[in-house]
Design an enzyme around this catalytic site. Structure first.
Site, PDB file in Angstrom:
ATOM      1  N   CYS A  49       0.801  -1.216   0.000  1.00 22.03           N
ATOM      2  CA  CYS A  49       0.000   0.000   0.000  1.00 22.03           C
ATOM      3  C   CYS A  49       0.834   1.267   0.000  1.00 22.03           C
ATOM      4  CB  CYS A  49      -0.873   0.078   1.253  1.00 22.03           C
ATOM      5  SG  CYS A  49      -1.975  -1.298   1.464  1.00 22.03           S
ATOM      6  N   GLY A  75       1.297  -0.045  -5.042  1.00 21.94           N
ATOM      7  CA  GLY A  75       0.062  -0.806  -5.138  1.00 21.94           C
ATOM      8  C   GLY A  75      -0.684  -0.462  -6.402  1.00 21.94           C
ATOM      9  N   ASN A 150      -1.229   1.864   5.562  1.00 24.80           N
ATOM     10  CA  ASN A 150      -0.142   1.103   4.963  1.00 24.80           C
ATOM     11  C   ASN A 150       0.481   0.264   6.075  1.00 24.80           C
ATOM     12  OD1 ASN A 150       3.198   1.915   3.729  1.00 24.80           O
ATOM     13  ND2 ASN A 150       1.978   0.101   3.383  1.00 24.80           N
ATOM     14  N   GLY A 151       0.524  -1.050   5.861  1.00 25.12           N
ATOM     15  CA  GLY A 151       1.097  -1.935   6.866  1.00 25.12           C
ATOM     16  C   GLY A 151       0.206  -3.135   7.076  1.00 25.12           C
ATOM     17  N   TYR A 291      14.326  -2.083  -2.245  1.00 29.96           N
ATOM     18  CA  TYR A 291      13.449  -2.228  -3.409  1.00 29.96           C
ATOM     19  C   TYR A 291      12.154  -1.417  -3.370  1.00 29.96           C
ATOM     20  CZ  TYR A 291      10.274  -4.421  -6.773  1.00 29.96           C
ATOM     21  OH  TYR A 291       9.385  -4.635  -7.790  1.00 29.96           O
TER      22      TYR A 291
END
Ligand code: SF4
Length: 520
Positions: A49, A75, A150-151, A291
């Protein structure tokens, strides 16, 4: 208030102060029939996300759409934006990319107001579908509550079970909804206190942007596992997963949100910082350097591009190679390959060319499918590699199937030797903090040592940067084993939080160790 007092947008259509516009025209791109689904990007860990929030801007939804576009790499399955015009909340959600859903003036006009929050999402197959697309919205006793997350909450299943037993009715399968129910059922008097109370019960990783009728809340978990930064654009305050989103909307980077910090921005612009979770040693995700983040972002105070180039330099020092050319696996291997070339003196060349006219697509469910058709997106530069000894640089090896293909591609193009160097330690463990990881048995480093991995990908040699080399590349002296400075669990198996929802067997598997940093 019990769980039944919590009503979601899916339930409350009439008389609520929220309008939900689902964009049915957006396309879900994770289809097994996608003809371009097989490419080198398929064998990667996937950040799930990205979040963006803006308060105090005349064109909040437009800024939000632009910011989300810059976070698209985090995402690509679905996107949503919620805005607030001082009276009502408006949400537009859809499957597919930001441009599929928010490229027209009409789509933005449906989201009036000076405050907006948005979310881009990737998920595994089971979690796909509009009902999980964020921001999630609920009408609480205190008013509207929209959240972008996010997570991953690593005790979400346990909490959900308890909430359901107490009467809560869930509208999605998202772990984020657990936070909303906990806020709704908290006995504390103010919304801020309820929110803190809820977050004290969750474990895992969260960077949250929340909208209420009073303003915006932005919060990072006590370990700061997932990123979140704050910016300024005129009178507007902005929150985003990465600094690149601030750059793209023309905002100035102010600072990152501290691990465990909760920032409250009221509608009149007043900003208050809270630290309700006490002192913890931060453990941000080191894979953001490797990344996930865009190379033009700054993460944890460091240029992501610079960190990746440094990893390549460390790799060249640790695992030198007698070769003619350094060739990156595009695009994510490029900065590390530049570093490897600079340190080793071996020329950097583009030995693999990427087609930019193939649609970005998603992981396919079967390894057999994944093995096919690598050349649709990437092709060897035969004139360059023929007869040469090549050092191939990639950022990571996940399942290894595409590494095998790319080695084969170099050999088919006439390379005399192919040496594989990887700009991260072996990824042998799953991530439970908001990153889609294959199960351990599918991770190449989860089931093989380095010699067996070399044999599997059919390279002449294979080496990974060591865990200390990775830490040096991000500006530290090495890993502090007594108190690691980052989360590196996918490499080391040392998870920084409890993993309540995992079975004992999964936990035992997660703690297995494997050799790192040796050439085979
Ligand atoms: Fe990042 Fe790996 Fe930790 Fe997940 S397990 S948060 S990918 S370092």
């Amino acid at each position: 208030m019990d769980g039944l007092g919590l009503l979601f947008h899916a339930v409350v259509a009439i008389g609520a102060n929220h309008r939900d516009i689902a964009n049915k025209s957006g396309t879900l791109r994770m289809t097994s029939s996608d003809p371009f689904a097989f490419d080198l990007d398929g064998d990667k860990l996937r950040e799930e996300c990205g979040v963006f929030g803006v308060i105090g801007a005349t064109d909040a939804a437009a800024a939000c759409a632009l910011g989300l576009h810059a976070l698209q790499h985090r995402g690509q399955e679905a996107v949503g934006i919620t805005s607030f015009d001082g009276t009502e909340f408006f949400t537009r959600r859809g499957l597919g990319h930001v441009a599929d859903n928010f490229s027209t003036g009409e789509s933005i006009a449906e989201l009036p107001g000076t405050m907006a929050a948005g979310h881009v999402r990737y998920s595994t197959t089971g979690g796909a579908g509009l009902r999980n697309v964020q921001p999630l919205y609920a009408d609480l006793a205190s008013g509207g509550f929209a959240v972008a997350h996010n997570g991953n909450i690593s005790n979400a299943m346990a909490l959900r079970q308890e909430l359901v037993q107490n009467g809560a009715i869930f509208q999605s399968t998202s772990d984020t909804e657990v936070i909303i129910h906990l806020v709704a059922t908290s006995r504390f008097p103010t919304l801020l206190d309820k929110f803190v109370d809820a977050l004290r019960m969750v474990e895992g990783a969260y960077s949250l942007v929340v909208m209420t009728p009073r303003g915006m809340l932005a919060c990072r978990d006590p370990l700061g596992i997932r990123p979140l930064v704050m910016g300024r654009l005129g009178d507007a305050t902005i929150f985003a997963s990465e600094t690149v989103a601030l750059d793209v909307v023309g905002a100035e980077f102010v600072r990152q949100i501290d691990p465990g910090e909760l920032v409250e921005v009221e509608l009149d612009g007043k900003i208050t910082s809270h630290h309700p979770f006490g002192n913890h040693k931060p453990r941000p995700c080191i894979f953001e350097h490797v990344y996930f983040s865009r190379p033009d972002s700054v993460f944890n105070g460091r240029s992501v591009y610079g960190s990746r180039r440094n990893i390549g330099m460390e790799l060249a020092k640790e695992s030198p190679c007698d070769a003619d050319l350094v060739v990156p696996v595009p695009d994510s291997g490029v900065p590390a390959a530049i570093g490897y070339s600079q340190e080793s003196g071996i020329p950097f060349e583009l030995g693999i060319i990427r087609s930019h006219y193939v649609g970005r697509t998603f992981i396919q469910p079967s390894d057999g499918a994944r093995n096919a058709g690598v050349k649709r997106k990437h092709n060897a530069n035969r004139a360059l590699v023929e007869g040469k000894r090549i050092v191939l640089i990639d950022d990571s090896i996940v399942r290894g199937t595409t590494s095998l293909k790319i080695v084969q591609m170099m050999r088919d193009a006439g390379a005399r030797e192919v040496h594989f160097r990887v700009a991260s330690p072996p990824t042998g463990n799953g991530c439970y903090y908001g990153v889609d990881t294959p199960e351990r048995s599918k991770l190449l480093a989860g089931r093989m040592n380095i010699a067996a991995m070399r044999e599997f990908i059919q390279a002449d040699s294979l080496a990974f940067v060591s865990i200390d080399g990775l830490y040096r590349a991000v500006g530290l002296d090495g890993r502090n084993n007594a108190c690691p400075q980052y989360c590196d669990a996918c490499f080391t198996g040392e998870y920084p939080t409890a993993l309540t929802d995992l079975s004992t067997r999964e936990k035992e598997e997660a703690q297995l160790t494997f050799p790192v940093g040796k050439v085979a």
